[in-house]
Design an enzyme around this catalytic site. Sequence first.
Site, PDB file in Angstrom:
ATOM      1  N   HIS A  29       0.857  -1.194   0.000  1.00 56.00           N
ATOM      2  CA  HIS A  29       0.000   0.000   0.000  1.00 56.00           C
ATOM      3  C   HIS A  29       0.889   1.238   0.000  1.00 56.00           C
ATOM      4  CE1 HIS A  29      -3.668  -2.397   0.820  1.00 56.00           C
ATOM      5  NE2 HIS A  29      -2.810  -3.194   1.447  1.00 56.00           N
ATOM      6  N   HIS A 200      -8.520  -8.004  -1.318  1.00 59.28           N
ATOM      7  CA  HIS A 200      -8.155  -8.577  -0.027  1.00 59.28           C
ATOM      8  C   HIS A 200      -9.306  -9.500   0.380  1.00 59.28           C
ATOM      9  CE1 HIS A 200      -5.339  -5.250   0.218  1.00 59.28           C
ATOM     10  NE2 HIS A 200      -4.958  -5.546   1.438  1.00 59.28           N
ATOM     11  N   GLU A 203      -8.554 -12.575   5.302  1.00 54.99           N
ATOM     12  CA  GLU A 203      -7.636 -11.980   6.282  1.00 54.99           C
ATOM     13  C   GLU A 203      -8.381 -11.875   7.610  1.00 54.99           C
ATOM     14  OE1 GLU A 203      -6.915  -7.784   5.891  1.00 54.99           O
ATOM     15  OE2 GLU A 203      -4.956  -7.879   6.878  1.00 54.99           O
ATOM     16  N   ASP A 281       2.967  -5.609   2.621  1.00 62.24           N
ATOM     17  CA  ASP A 281       1.684  -4.971   2.943  1.00 62.24           C
ATOM     18  C   ASP A 281       1.866  -3.498   3.316  1.00 62.24           C
ATOM     19  OD1 ASP A 281      -1.046  -4.881   3.197  1.00 62.24           O
ATOM     20  OD2 ASP A 281      -1.198  -6.180   4.945  1.00 62.24           O
ATOM     21  N   ASP A 282       2.328  -3.237   4.533  1.00 61.79           N
ATOM     22  CA  ASP A 282       2.431  -1.857   5.052  1.00 61.79           C
ATOM     23  C   ASP A 282       3.716  -1.711   5.865  1.00 61.79           C
ATOM     24  OD1 ASP A 282      -0.396  -0.898   4.358  1.00 61.79           O
ATOM     25  OD2 ASP A 282      -0.829  -2.681   5.558  1.00 61.79           O
TER      26      ASP A 282
HETATM   27  N1  ADE Z   1      -5.077  -1.597   3.955  1.00 62.92           N
HETATM   28  C1  ADE Z   1      -3.785  -1.565   4.249  1.00 62.92           C
HETATM   29  N2  ADE Z   1      -3.379  -2.736   4.775  1.00 62.92           N
HETATM   30  C2  ADE Z   1      -4.472  -3.530   4.818  1.00 62.92           C
HETATM   31  C3  ADE Z   1      -4.717  -4.835   5.255  1.00 62.92           C
HETATM   32  N3  ADE Z   1      -3.753  -5.612   5.755  1.00 62.92           N
HETATM   33  N4  ADE Z   1      -5.971  -5.307   5.166  1.00 62.92           N
HETATM   34  C4  ADE Z   1      -6.942  -4.552   4.666  1.00 62.92           C
HETATM   35  N5  ADE Z   1      -6.764  -3.318   4.237  1.00 62.92           N
HETATM   36  C5  ADE Z   1      -5.541  -2.798   4.301  1.00 62.92           C
HETATM   37 ZN    ZN Z   2      -3.042  -5.116   2.205  1.00 59.42          ZN
END
Ligand code: ADE
Ligand code: ZN
Length: 338
Positions: A29, A200, A203, A281-282
């Site tokens: 992201h 997504h 999760e 991911d982040d």
């Molecule tokens: N946006 C950023 N990271 C995310 C994640 N792991 N799950 C859902 N939305 C997201």
């Molecule tokens: Zn994500």
Amino acid sequence: MTTVETTRPLTEIGARDLRELPKGHLHLHLEAAMRPATLFEMCEQLGVDVPPTSGFVDFSEFGACYLALLTVLREPSNLDRLVDEVFEDQAAQGVVYVELSVSPTFYREVYGSLSAALARLIALAEAASAAHGIAFGLMPTVDRMASIEESIEVARVAVEFAGRGVVSLGLASDERGYPCRDFAEAFAIAKAAGLQAAPHAGELVGPESVREALDDLKADRVLHGVRAVEEPALVAELAERGVPLDVCPTSNVLLSVVPELGAHPLPLLLEAGVRCSINADDPLLFGPDILAEYEVCRSVLGLGDEQLAACAWTSIETTLAPDAVKAAARERIDAWLR
Ligand code: ADE
Ligand code: ZN
């Protein structure tokens, strides 16, 4: 083996260097790929408090941390800098193709329209791609907590740039109460224009969400998807159909999707024949970037080099990256394994 040897980095004791393995980074992201130091500097320049980048206890708090990052990006020169630095950082880790998830709605107000925002993001990515020598595709991403109308709007603007920088349509944010099926129309629009469907799923919600991603959105790839392991028949189907999962081990631990890294289902999924890529991911909010995630997969999850190379190939082959990028990566992966 001596104690000293076990504590030295594996590269020093003869393991293949994971930086040299050509990788696609498919689940990243944009805003949370920012360097921590850049966030500090931008906040200082704007005279605003630095938002928290850790300490969230659940997805809602995580989501609030994410949204707080947007404040500094209201300044256009900060978005310019972010995109350039993200490409520089990815290139330095051996990424040859980056597929960036970005919600154009975040930038609508500053750039005047969704279309203008996406055009600006593509121009920045093109410049950064040329400067740092890696290929890219953008994944305009629907916020599943926003309205259905907005999802269709995002799909339409993604299609406007299909094949001109945009390669896929994403779906992110809290899965609970916002099921994939609600976004069928947006994804049908994207798929009709040749974009990949990359929601997504699996999760925060279990296998039923992955099932909807496949059946209702015709997902070409599933971001996360790891909770498919709760239904063995679904795992078998993912393997059989070759639908890849873009997996993010550390994210899954920090958002309590799995209890600890050692319990991550990635090895099980690979053994069952499910194609998986490894992603961060982040990284600003979770810590490791992609290279560190590959290291974790090797040192904690016990993946061997054949498996790591297979994940790297999945991260290239299952995308709409240019054929030349795929061919060059295949050759370099083979050379890495030799
Ligand atoms: N946006 C950023 N990271 C995310 C994640 N792991 N799950 C859902 N939305 C997201
Ligand atoms: Zn994500």
